[in-house]
Write a protein that holds these residues in place. Sequence first.
Motif, PDB file in Angstrom:
ATOM      1  N   ALA A 324       0.854  -1.193   0.000  1.00 15.76           N
ATOM      2  CA  ALA A 324       0.000   0.000   0.000  1.00 15.76           C
ATOM      3  C   ALA A 324       0.885   1.236   0.000  1.00 15.76           C
ATOM      4  N   VAL A 330      -3.729   0.422  -2.993  1.00 20.97           N
ATOM      5  CA  VAL A 330      -3.217  -0.887  -2.600  1.00 20.97           C
ATOM      6  C   VAL A 330      -2.846  -1.637  -3.882  1.00 20.97           C
ATOM      7  N   PRO A 349     -10.712  -0.212   0.514  1.00 26.03           N
ATOM      8  CA  PRO A 349      -9.694   0.483   1.312  1.00 26.03           C
ATOM      9  C   PRO A 349      -8.775   1.370   0.478  1.00 26.03           C
ATOM     10  N   SER A 350      -8.376   2.489   1.110  1.00 23.61           N
ATOM     11  CA  SER A 350      -7.423   3.421   0.522  1.00 23.61           C
ATOM     12  C   SER A 350      -6.708   4.124   1.674  1.00 23.61           C
ATOM     13  N   VAL A 352      -4.030   3.165   3.198  1.00 24.47           N
ATOM     14  CA  VAL A 352      -3.864   2.058   4.139  1.00 24.47           C
ATOM     15  C   VAL A 352      -2.518   2.178   4.853  1.00 24.47           C
ATOM     16  N   ARG A 353      -2.491   1.903   6.160  1.00 26.02           N
ATOM     17  CA  ARG A 353      -1.272   1.904   6.959  1.00 26.02           C
ATOM     18  C   ARG A 353      -0.843   0.503   7.383  1.00 26.02           C
ATOM     19  N   MET A 355      -1.859  -4.021   7.116  1.00 21.98           N
ATOM     20  CA  MET A 355      -2.630  -5.104   6.497  1.00 21.98           C
ATOM     21  C   MET A 355      -2.363  -6.395   7.251  1.00 21.98           C
ATOM     22  N   PHE A 365      -7.642  -4.465   6.138  1.00 20.58           N
ATOM     23  CA  PHE A 365      -6.932  -3.238   5.816  1.00 20.58           C
ATOM     24  C   PHE A 365      -7.313  -2.175   6.849  1.00 20.58           C
ATOM     25  N   GLY A 367      -6.372   1.969   8.117  1.00 20.96           N
ATOM     26  CA  GLY A 367      -5.696   3.205   7.752  1.00 20.96           C
ATOM     27  C   GLY A 367      -6.498   4.417   8.119  1.00 20.96           C
TER      28      GLY A 367
END
Length: 923
Positions: A324, A330, A349-350, A352-353, A355, A365, A367
Amino acid sequence: MRLLLAIFLLTLLPLLSAERPRAMVRQWQSEDGLPGNVVRSMVQAADGYLWVATAEGIARFDGIDFDAIEPDGELRQLRFAFWRMFAPEDGSVWVATFQGGLFRIRDSRLERVVHEVARSRPPLINQLILDGSGVIHFLRGEEIWKVENGTPSQVEKPSQDLIDRFARDHEKQIAGGRAVDGVAAGTVAQLHTRDGRLWAADATGRLVIDGETPVDLPGVASPYVFNELLEDREGNVWVATPLSGLARVRRSRVEPLSTTDGPEPAAFGVMQDRSGVWWIANRRGGIDRWTEEGGVEHLELVPTGYQRPVATMFEDAKGQLWVAARGGSVFLRKPDGSFAQQFQRTQVPSKVRTMQQDGQGVLWFGGTQGLASYDGTAVHVYGESDGFPKCEVTVLMRDHDRMLVGTNDGQVFAGGSRGFRLLGNPAPLKHWWVSGLLAVSPDELWATTLGGGVFLWNGKSWQQFAADDGLPDARLTSVLSDDRGHLWFGSLGGILRASRQEFLDRANKPDRQIHWLRLDRSDGLPTRECIGGYQPAGWKGKDGRLWFPTGSGVVRVRPDLVEVNKVPPPVYLRSTRINGVQPEEQDGRIEAGPGRSRVEFRFVGLSYSAPEKVTYRARLQGLDDSWRELGNQRFAAYEAVPPGRYTFEVMAVNGDGVWSKQAARVAIRIKPHFWESAWFIFTVTALTLACTATIGWYLARRRMKQRIQALKIKNAREGERTRIARDLHDDLGASLTEISILSALAAEGGDESTMRPALDQLSNKAKAVVGTLDEIVWAVNPRDDTLRSLVDYLAAFAREFLDTAGIALRTDIPRNIPETPLDAPVRHGVFLAAREALNNLVKHSKATQARLAVLHEPTKLEIRIEDNGRGFSQEWEAKGYGVANLRERMQAAGGDCSISSIAGEGVTVTLTLPLLADPSTQA
């Protein structure tokens, strides 16, 4: 077969060489305080200090500062070529010169013991030892000398025991600890350290360990030439160079890896896949693939365009790599090595920190946009209906059948596809950013935070471990277990290690101590800062090594090779200043004052492996018995310390958490001002108590007098009322009764001859009643409570009374009788006594003349009543004649009475009344 063996050795060689710890070198030169860069000799004394002899002078080194040693007296004008130093077991320090001289260092001064020899090749002193009786012996050329009472003398016939001692000392130097013989013999010095390694120069002149591991000394040109090598008590090797100063060589406990190329080496995350390949997220964007054999291969997430840095990486159950981009999309790595975007930019998800994947193969995911899962076909976003609030997810971890989720506001959730629940009350986490999770069991979960330290979930509540528990830095980025009983933490202040069991013990018993190990630049870290906020922020490799991303690339630590410096750092007081002045110390005691003083202590703890990591705690017993944490501050100051007796104590702890065996201490007595001394305070206290008691006694006595006076007044009033009542009853009552009878007789009528006597008698009695009433009024009238009123009333009464009796009266009364106050009972009592005397004169004296004389003095009033009557004898006086009654009346008034008489010559009655002195008359 030989080809296969060669290939195997070539493959194994990098791994074997990687097992050897890297040597770290630190240099000190003249700009660091070293007297000169030409270092000729060095020793570590019995007290732990390191002594260095250079061409420019001698210095004592504590790991940070050099203290130069000056020659004493006229020796300051001379220049000496120092050659070798000695530190026997008795704690003394000696230094020999190239001219054959010998000096002893005492109280930071050089004392000459043996003079130099004035010839071209004088015999050198190359050994110095203690014999069995504690006498210094040294080898000068081939001769053995001794020093007794500061005087050197040659030993003509040395004993075999002494010869053997010199031989053992020579073997000890060769076996380990110090290498000095190489210079004298024209060969390079060799050092056998306690761990069995050999330090020497190879054929090319490079300093190597065991003949193969080179030690690169910065600034030293090849071939290297070393005057001496020394191993200190902590295992550090010191190198005395002829041109480049003093160098310390120690093992690196951290191995930096050059895994990134380009101007920005910072790594955001690191992980190892199943095949052993390491994946590294770096600051410049894209991702790096690294192996021991092949090195670094940089991969781009998209073929062209802006490359975002990678925020997190994860390998799923199928061996696929998910990546990501920070604040972006991702990606999934395809079998051909390229990366493909998996979700639309507007789709969760976007950003993302972190997983993870659960046991059912569902990808999770977390974030900026919260928490979401992906089962391969659809994305599910979790919200309030799933027990998960809207917040930013910072870390995900799989713990068997449940997922653990950490957030940026200090919350930890546990759950799965069916929903989540909050673990305990998040209040202890105080909204700290959760940076790492480590689950040991359902009732033991470790969470690290950026700023709040480490937290333990025990199944019921959270418990924090922070600065009060000795944590060197609370800004933690990750937590790892080495499976050897220790927890490792990445932090912005270095890599930290502590015992898991010590954590648990302290959780149950707060008095238990946690021993922290901190690795920083002194241990080989290129920078102290481990990167946080991205995942994975730390990784345990298949070989057990621990990997951490830092601002200068990736570093790794082999836990089983990290040796703890177990040598306790000795701590010493360097100076004590009181009000800016350093007083003399006698028998470990210092006296200063008088009065409140500023006291400052300077001290040092000796640990040469990492002197900058030595920290201190101190206390001033008598002022504050609790320990005060000072960090690496090497002084402690106390303001306005009151007079008294105190003991200052200081302890040191090295960078690996080992404390000094005993504290350095000094006793201080601050003398008081005389008004602060015990005797003065006691005297003032005693006087204060005495004055208080006196005042209390006086006030109590005064109140008692007032009460007595009030009682006297009350009694006097009651007595006066009783007297008035008696007088009214006895005199007026009887007289009025008699007047009533006489009036009745007169009213009965009769001739004039019988009524006239009754009327005359009635008139006389009425006059007597008026006189008695006048006397009563005078006696009780406050305006007449003076001495003058008494004298005037007495003279008027005597004149009227004697005139009625037909006796001539002559008065002798001064005109200036003062208005001295006189109490009514006293005034009335004196008058009654005088009236009694006049009554006696009229009834018994048969006198024709009488004299009333008043004599007034400031302290006395005297009244004399004299007559020319028949007088009386002393026998008659004894029988009464009113004498007893007169005296009783005068004594009741506070005075006295005396009567004198001669038969046929009259009587003299003297009434005496003491008076208080009138201030006006006194003036």
